[in-house]
Write a protein that holds these residues in place. Sequence first.
Motif, PDB file in Angstrom:
ATOM      1  N   MET A  36     -35.013  23.387 -27.305  1.00  0.00           N
ATOM      2  CA  MET A  36     -36.345  22.944 -27.193  1.00  0.00           C
ATOM      3  C   MET A  36     -37.242  23.849 -27.768  1.00  0.00           C
ATOM      4  SD  MET A  36     -36.385  21.157 -23.378  1.00  0.00           S
ATOM      5  CE  MET A  36     -35.530  19.319 -23.282  1.00  0.00           C
ATOM      6  N   TYR A  39     -43.410  27.642 -26.687  1.00  0.00           N
ATOM      7  CA  TYR A  39     -44.694  27.740 -26.710  1.00  0.00           C
ATOM      8  C   TYR A  39     -44.871  29.318 -27.069  1.00  0.00           C
ATOM      9  CZ  TYR A  39     -49.577  27.605 -25.674  1.00  0.00           C
ATOM     10  OH  TYR A  39     -50.659  27.750 -25.750  1.00  0.00           O
ATOM     11  N   ASP A  77     -44.210  25.069 -30.612  1.00  0.00           N
ATOM     12  CA  ASP A  77     -44.988  23.923 -30.175  1.00  0.00           C
ATOM     13  C   ASP A  77     -46.242  24.724 -29.999  1.00  0.00           C
ATOM     14  OD1 ASP A  77     -45.692  21.761 -29.051  1.00  0.00           O
ATOM     15  OD2 ASP A  77     -44.717  21.897 -27.054  1.00  0.00           O
ATOM     16  N   THR A 490     -50.256  17.377 -26.791  1.00  0.00           N
ATOM     17  CA  THR A 490     -49.415  17.933 -27.459  1.00  0.00           C
ATOM     18  C   THR A 490     -48.014  17.345 -27.494  1.00  0.00           C
ATOM     19  OG1 THR A 490     -49.213  19.551 -25.604  1.00  0.00           O
ATOM     20  CG2 THR A 490     -50.533  20.153 -27.373  1.00  0.00           C
ATOM     21  N   PHE A 491     -47.740  16.365 -26.204  1.00  0.00           N
ATOM     22  CA  PHE A 491     -46.394  16.115 -26.176  1.00  0.00           C
ATOM     23  C   PHE A 491     -46.268  14.948 -27.568  1.00  0.00           C
ATOM     24  CE2 PHE A 491     -46.288  16.941 -21.720  1.00  0.00           C
ATOM     25  CZ  PHE A 491     -45.076  17.627 -21.712  1.00  0.00           C
ATOM     26  N   SER A 494     -44.528  17.269 -30.137  1.00  0.00           N
ATOM     27  CA  SER A 494     -43.053  17.512 -29.873  1.00  0.00           C
ATOM     28  C   SER A 494     -41.981  16.197 -29.618  1.00  0.00           C
ATOM     29  CB  SER A 494     -42.968  18.264 -28.546  1.00  0.00           C
ATOM     30  OG  SER A 494     -43.551  17.557 -27.550  1.00  0.00           O
ATOM     31  N   SER A 495     -42.786  15.081 -30.040  1.00  0.00           N
ATOM     32  CA  SER A 495     -42.018  13.790 -29.999  1.00  0.00           C
ATOM     33  C   SER A 495     -41.419  13.483 -31.105  1.00  0.00           C
ATOM     34  CB  SER A 495     -42.981  12.690 -29.681  1.00  0.00           C
ATOM     35  OG  SER A 495     -43.348  12.767 -28.312  1.00  0.00           O
ATOM     36  N   HIS A 531     -38.228  18.982 -18.183  1.00  0.00           N
ATOM     37  CA  HIS A 531     -38.797  17.718 -19.104  1.00  0.00           C
ATOM     38  C   HIS A 531     -38.092  16.600 -19.146  1.00  0.00           C
ATOM     39  CE1 HIS A 531     -41.229  20.834 -21.493  1.00  0.00           C
ATOM     40  NE2 HIS A 531     -40.345  21.575 -21.249  1.00  0.00           N
ATOM     41  N   MET A 534     -41.025  13.620 -18.923  1.00  0.00           N
ATOM     42  CA  MET A 534     -42.149  13.546 -20.108  1.00  0.00           C
ATOM     43  C   MET A 534     -41.575  13.741 -21.427  1.00  0.00           C
ATOM     44  SD  MET A 534     -45.151  15.469 -18.362  1.00  0.00           S
ATOM     45  CE  MET A 534     -44.263  16.510 -17.498  1.00  0.00           C
ATOM     46  N   HIS A 535     -41.208  14.927 -21.875  1.00  0.00           N
ATOM     47  CA  HIS A 535     -41.011  15.251 -23.433  1.00  0.00           C
ATOM     48  C   HIS A 535     -39.799  14.258 -23.749  1.00  0.00           C
ATOM     49  CE1 HIS A 535     -39.301  16.906 -26.850  1.00  0.00           C
ATOM     50  NE2 HIS A 535     -38.339  17.271 -26.236  1.00  0.00           N
ATOM     51  N   TYR A 538     -40.817  10.549 -24.174  1.00  0.00           N
ATOM     52  CA  TYR A 538     -41.596  10.140 -25.171  1.00  0.00           C
ATOM     53  C   TYR A 538     -40.811  10.288 -26.550  1.00  0.00           C
ATOM     54  CZ  TYR A 538     -45.525  11.135 -22.038  1.00  0.00           C
ATOM     55  OH  TYR A 538     -46.450  11.038 -20.925  1.00  0.00           O
ATOM     56  N   ALA A 539     -39.838  11.303 -26.730  1.00  0.00           N
ATOM     57  CA  ALA A 539     -39.216  11.746 -27.836  1.00  0.00           C
ATOM     58  C   ALA A 539     -38.254  10.191 -28.053  1.00  0.00           C
ATOM     59  CB  ALA A 539     -38.400  12.864 -27.797  1.00  0.00           C
TER      60      ALA A 539
END
Length: 804
Positions: A36, A39, A77, A490-491, A494-495, A531, A534-535, A538-539
């Motif tokens: 991943m 940041y 990111d 911002t997600f 990273s998707s 993660h 969320m991440h 979403y991905a």
Amino acid sequence: MNFTDIEKKWQKKWAETGLYKFDKNSLKPKHYVLEMFSYPSGANLHVGHWYNYSLSDTYARFMRMTGHNVFHPMGFDAFGLPAENYAIKTGIHPSDSTLKNIETMEKQLQAIGATFDWDYELVTCLPEYYKWTQWCFLQLYKHGLAYRKAAPVNWCPSCQTVLANEQVEGGECERCGTAVTRKHLTQWFFKITDYAEQLLEGLDRIDWPEKTKLMQKNWIGKSRGGEVKFDIVGGGDFTVFTTRADTLCGCTYVVISPEHPLVDKITTSVQAPAVKEYQEYAAKATEIDRLSTTREKTGVFTGAYAVNPINGRQVPIWTADYVLASYGTGCVMAVPAHDERDFAFAEKYNLPIERVIDAKDKDTDDKLPFTEHGILVNSGKYDGLTTEEGKKAILEDLGKEGRGGFKINYRLRDWLVSRQRYWGAPIPMVYCDKCGEVPVPEDQLPVELPYDVNFTPDGTSPLAKKEDFVNTTCPICGGKAKRDVDTMDTFVCSSWYYLRYPDNKNSEEAWNKKIVDEMLPVDKYIGGAEHAVMHLLYARFFTKAFHDMGYIGFDEPFMSLVHQGTILGPDGEKMSKSRGNVISPDDLIKKYGSDTLRMYLAFGFNYVEGGPWNDDGIKAINRFLERVERLVGAVAKLEGGSGKVDADLNYQLHYAIKNVTHDYPIFSFNTAVARIMELVNAFYKYIDAQPDSVFAKDAAQKLCLLLAPVAPHFSEEMWERLGGGYSIFNQDYPVCDESALVRSTVNMAIQVNGKVRAKFDISSDASKEETEAFVRSRFANLWEGKEIVKFIVVPGRIVNIVVK
Ligand code: ANZ
Ligand code: ZN
């Protein structure tokens, strides 16, 4: 040995020779290893970064050495709140601080000595990247997966921003801990709910930690139930969603959520003022508050009545905020004898409680305190049915009459992507009085984020204050139009980044289909368990959506996932500045070098578990590497010999090879290193006798190869000292020779009641117990039907059995 010097030496050589450049044309099977991305915070890399990146690198190196064409990119990111908040505090522009941080972090990441191919680097805050983030937005829009709606949103009064449900923890802002309130705003949503079923279904096909899959499953929250239609006395109707249709006879009132449009229509004039006041009260609470079991149940009678469709009984219609507008139909049939929330509400407002005979759901009712409350009612023709039979029969009957039927609901909500912040990718939409909402034409992307903006928070989006940004012309009619002034979560960035890496310089398209179809899915994805929803959700949604649009040929992004554990301070607590238990990798590398740290992290912890830091551990690793160095020195000096294999050392060597090649790919680095350590011990015993140089050198080289993924600089150096060619990382990994693992055997006889009945071969170091078990399993026919009185094993010679 001076670790720092050899690390510099090899990092330089690796860079000069482009050792880790990805070879697109290689015929070896590709293997996409991805951590991943990070940041770019101002602080130096901490132990957690090292743990994640250096051991993923160990994995990547191992895969490379075992015949894979490894693709191992790295990026940043780079949009998001921390840089913006930092800017608000210091006045340093987010763009300046972020790009500077990236530069520092690149250097630090290089110090790990990882195999990243920096040619494929990505930085999400650069226009050449976010242009395509905007393109992704437009594709979702064109396919009906992005829409705008006014919705109550979670609002953090301190960050002055809207938060996604996932960013609210226990009613508080995840970032600053301020209590979250509600606010109505028109915002963009991605329709992830369209993919609820596919997101569930795909979980069966991926190799992910079970816990993470379960979290995604719960987050999606599939609920099988039914819908039941109630008529309203005096006209009209509404539908409730229920998972307990079998309890319909015990429904003593119904509840409609305060925001439901029906409430205003049915409320009687007498009740209107109380209902209105209640609606205002409810509007202040967040959804999280309203779901809380400890929140006191409140509500107001609307004055209207509904008719229970299976027994014709009239029940009062209430409005109460424990019913959410956004779940199911926003209307609930209340069965206080079988539902905890309804029970609390009924007790408070003195509503009847009726228990349905037979309706006893062992999964829920048995755990509830009120199972014996309420008068018993029967359900007529449904009496005698089990819970499940009752649900089915009632819903089927209602279905026949057009009064309901089976229904599946999902907890998952659409993904709110608008952020009223500056440091993000602008949403590529304009609004025209004449044409309405208009997507920015793709050839006009990127919609650049202006540099010179006042981003001090005041409740409006910073971009709204930048007039030359806001005012634009409508792409359709050419008239005056205004840009969307929000930026994307911002997600969103990273998707899709994993799709961009293999084709990161493409200026014509976000990615080339042929290239991504060759390079993806990612074979091994490594990152934190935080993660999980969320991440990672979403991905998966992006991948499925772009798959269905025809832009990619696969529908799961990460085939195999590993979460690294957490390294705690020496006191066993989470590392934090305030506790003063933070271990800084910088000091350690200065003192011991990167390889020592890498290897300590590998050996000292179970990768997925982590654990407390131990200073003695790192010193021991340092001594171990020096021990290997002395061994290599001794072997390099040896001369003469015939290549005669030493059976014992050869056994240890192949035993290590077998285990290490098994353990590295499953991230069991600690056990792999333990086997290498045992091998070194055995090697020392061998070197003390007068060894054969040809065999010793070969064994020492294999030892270096085993060590190379975890201590790359050191092993490259040792390899060179043993006369190996550059680079150790272009060598094939040693393969276990199973025959070396077979110890010599002995031939033994079996005597039954004094007579030799059979002979067999067994390993010469087999124990008495092993020998007995072997004989019992293979030769039971020798004493069939008889009872064993004595079983005596004389190791290496004979097995004596007395039977009767
Ligand atoms: C009657 C009933 C009787 C219920 C009983 C439960 C137990 P899950 O499993 O989470 O899907 N419900 C439905 N819509 C709701 C809403 N918008 N806000 C709050 N609660 C809502 O839960 C479904 C159950 O939650 C439904 O089944 C409904 O109450 C309630 F003994 O109907 B039940
Ligand atoms: Zn227009």
